[in-house]
Design an enzyme around this catalytic site. Structure first.
Site: not given
Ligand SMILES: Nc1ncnc2c1ncn2[C@@H]1O[C@H](COP(=O)(O)OP(=O)(O)OP(=O)(O)O)[C@@H](O)[C@H]1O
Length: 468
Positions: A118, A288
């Site tokens: 999302f 998770d």
């Molecule tokens: N602090 C960070 N620094 C660098 N890259 C990041 C960071 N946080 C996230 N990413 C990149 O962004 C991608 C997606 O991050 P994340 O899984 O936290 O997104 P999300 O929206 O929370 O996902 P979900 O909807 O599955 O919870 C990660 O796989 C990573 O490659």
């Protein structure tokens, strides 16, 4: 004959226009009625859309208002019965610490780093809130900025807000992703940004998969391994010792990102356990834990990230309502979590065992030959992931302890760290020393980050709090 022919032709000429005009009239009337009905339907549709969007706007406003109120946390004290519960269960009482507020104009957004289900994460640059010198004016902190893809999706914004409140309760710790701040001033318009430290190498799963062709195995199979068809099957399992004889230790761990060895895998495993041990002292249940949610820095230290699943919703209800949208990470879940959607520290321990499996298979999929829908039955029948090729027997034993069917018999993260340390001191002391040194440096750099944040918050929070 020719006269007759002519008569016939002239009759045709006379009849044709008559039939044609009736047809034309009918067609015109038909199109008129049809057009009228279409117009009516269109007007009806517009009225419905208008009403619906008005209703939605009113509804959204109410919801955004609720989310804003929720940010403050409940004014009631935490009930005595919940005092020792994980903070996930007490999320209603957790406030967003307003001194985390960042002035939007101080945040520059950069390229997309990655997408989640999302959310979207972009790179960002955070300017100092109150630069005193020219140098300070130029200074920018590299950060990651997380937001939801759809600003109208109230559920997702609410979840992101819950993630933010949860992150406020986590102190800086070397193996846990640090919160830098947030932009909540435009929450009423559906805009919420969580700003965290920037971790330059992306997620660990991608890293081990991309570098598996470079993998250097430091494990040597034991020569004493029984090799006879009469040997019982259990004794036939491969045992290894670690290649850390004299002279090998120097090159055993390298910070070169283009080198991946058994030592690196051990180091990553210990660091994940270390981060999880800290979270379990808060106590916080991650829910998770998987290699895709662990981020890697270029000095080969890791951060546990993505507390999005650590949400406030009653587990059962949440997954039932949104089972179509949220793919349950079944391969990482303990049987009791699959069965009743109850996530606990013990279910995090199960997921940690799966992370070890992912590491030592260099990014392999857990239960590669089993379909999602058959995994629960597979686990319930007592079967587990097989011993990965590049794995010490002691570590596979640890995985199996994490996968005990009875949650109360699984080790705690404190036990796991102790197990790791003991095992590493025995067979790979150089790796342990490396991790210890690196984590000392990381703790120092997080302390500096905390100072930076504290200095830069004072002004920004004053400005923004008025509009929150
Ligand atoms: N602090 C960070 N620094 C660098 N890259 C990041 C960071 N946080 C996230 N990413 C990149 O962004 C991608 C997606 O991050 P994340 O899984 O936290 O997104 P999300 O929206 O929370 O996902 P979900 O909807 O599955 O919870 C990660 O796989 C990573 O490659």
């Amino acid at each position: 004959e020719s006269f007759g022919n002519r008569v016939t032709r002239s009759d045709d000429v006379k009849k044709e226009p008559q039939g044609g005009s009736i047809f034309k009239i009918r067609t015109t009337v038909f199109f008129f009625i049809y057009g009228f009905l279409v117009l009516l339907a269109f007007i009806g549709f517009l009225v419905w859309r208008l009403r619906r969007s008005k209703f939605q706007a009113r509804n959204s406003k109410m919801h955004f208002e609720n989310i804003c109120q929720e940010l403050d946390g409940s004014e009631d004290p935490v009930p005595e019965s919940m005092k020792d519960a994980p903070i996930n269960d007490k999320i209603d009482y957790l406030p967003y610490k307003k001194n985390y507020e960042i002035a939007k104009e101080n945040l520059e957004k950069g390229p997309v780093l990655g997408h989640g289900m999302f959310g979207v994460v972009k790179k960002g640059y955070l300017k100092m809130a109150d630069p005193k010198t020219e140098d300070e004016q130029k200074m920018k902190l590299e950060v990651a900025v997380k937001s939801v893809k759809n600003t109208y999706a109230l559920d997702q914004i609410s979840m992101l807000a819950a993630e933010l409140r949860l992150m406020c309760a986590i102190e800086k710790f070397p193996n846990v992703l640090a919160l830098v701040g947030a932009v909540t001033s435009e929450l009423r318009k559906g805009h919420l940004l969580i700003v965290t430290e920037y971790i330059d190498q992306g997620d660990l799963l991608e890293y081990v998969r991309k570098h598996r062709h470079l993998f250097e195995d430091h494990l040597v199979p034991d020569k004493t391994e029984p090799d006879s068809y009469l040997t019982p099957l259990s004794a036939k399992r491969k045992t290894y010792h670690f290649k850390n004889e004299e002279g090998e230790t120097e090159k055993a761990i390298s910070q070169n990102l283009d080198s991946l060895t058994t030592s690196d895998l051990l180091s990553f495993g210990l660091q994940i356990a270390n981060g999880m041990q800290y979270l379990s002292t808060i106590p916080l249940v991650h829910r998770d834990l998987a290699l895709r949610n662990v981020l890697l820095k270029k000095n080969k230290t890791i951060r546990i990230a993505d507390f999005g699943m650590a949400r406030k919703y009653d587990d059962k209800t949440y997954y039932k309502q949104s089972s179509k949208e949220v793919p349950v990470p079944i391969r990482w879940m303990s049987p009791e979590a699959v069965h009743n959607m109850k996530f606990t520290q013990q279910s995090d321990v199960w997921s940690f065992g799966i992370c070890l499996y992912e590491l030592f298979t260099l990014g392999g999929l857990p239960y590669p030959t089993i379909d999602n829908e058959d995994i629960y039955v597979y686990i319930q029948s007592g079967r587990r992931c097989l011993q990965p090729d590049h794995c010490h027997l002691e570590l596979y034993d640890l995985m199996k302890l994490c996968w005990n069917a009875k949650p109360e018999l699984r080790p705690t993260f404190t036990h796991i760290v102790e197990y790791f340390v003991e095992h590493m001191k025995k067979s790979a002391e150089h790796v342990y020393d490396f991790v210890e040194d690196m984590l000392r440096l990381e703790a120092e750099s997080q302390r500096k980050l905390d100072d930076w944040i504290r200095i830069n918050r004072s002004e920004a929070s004053e400005v923004d709090l008025k509009s929150v």
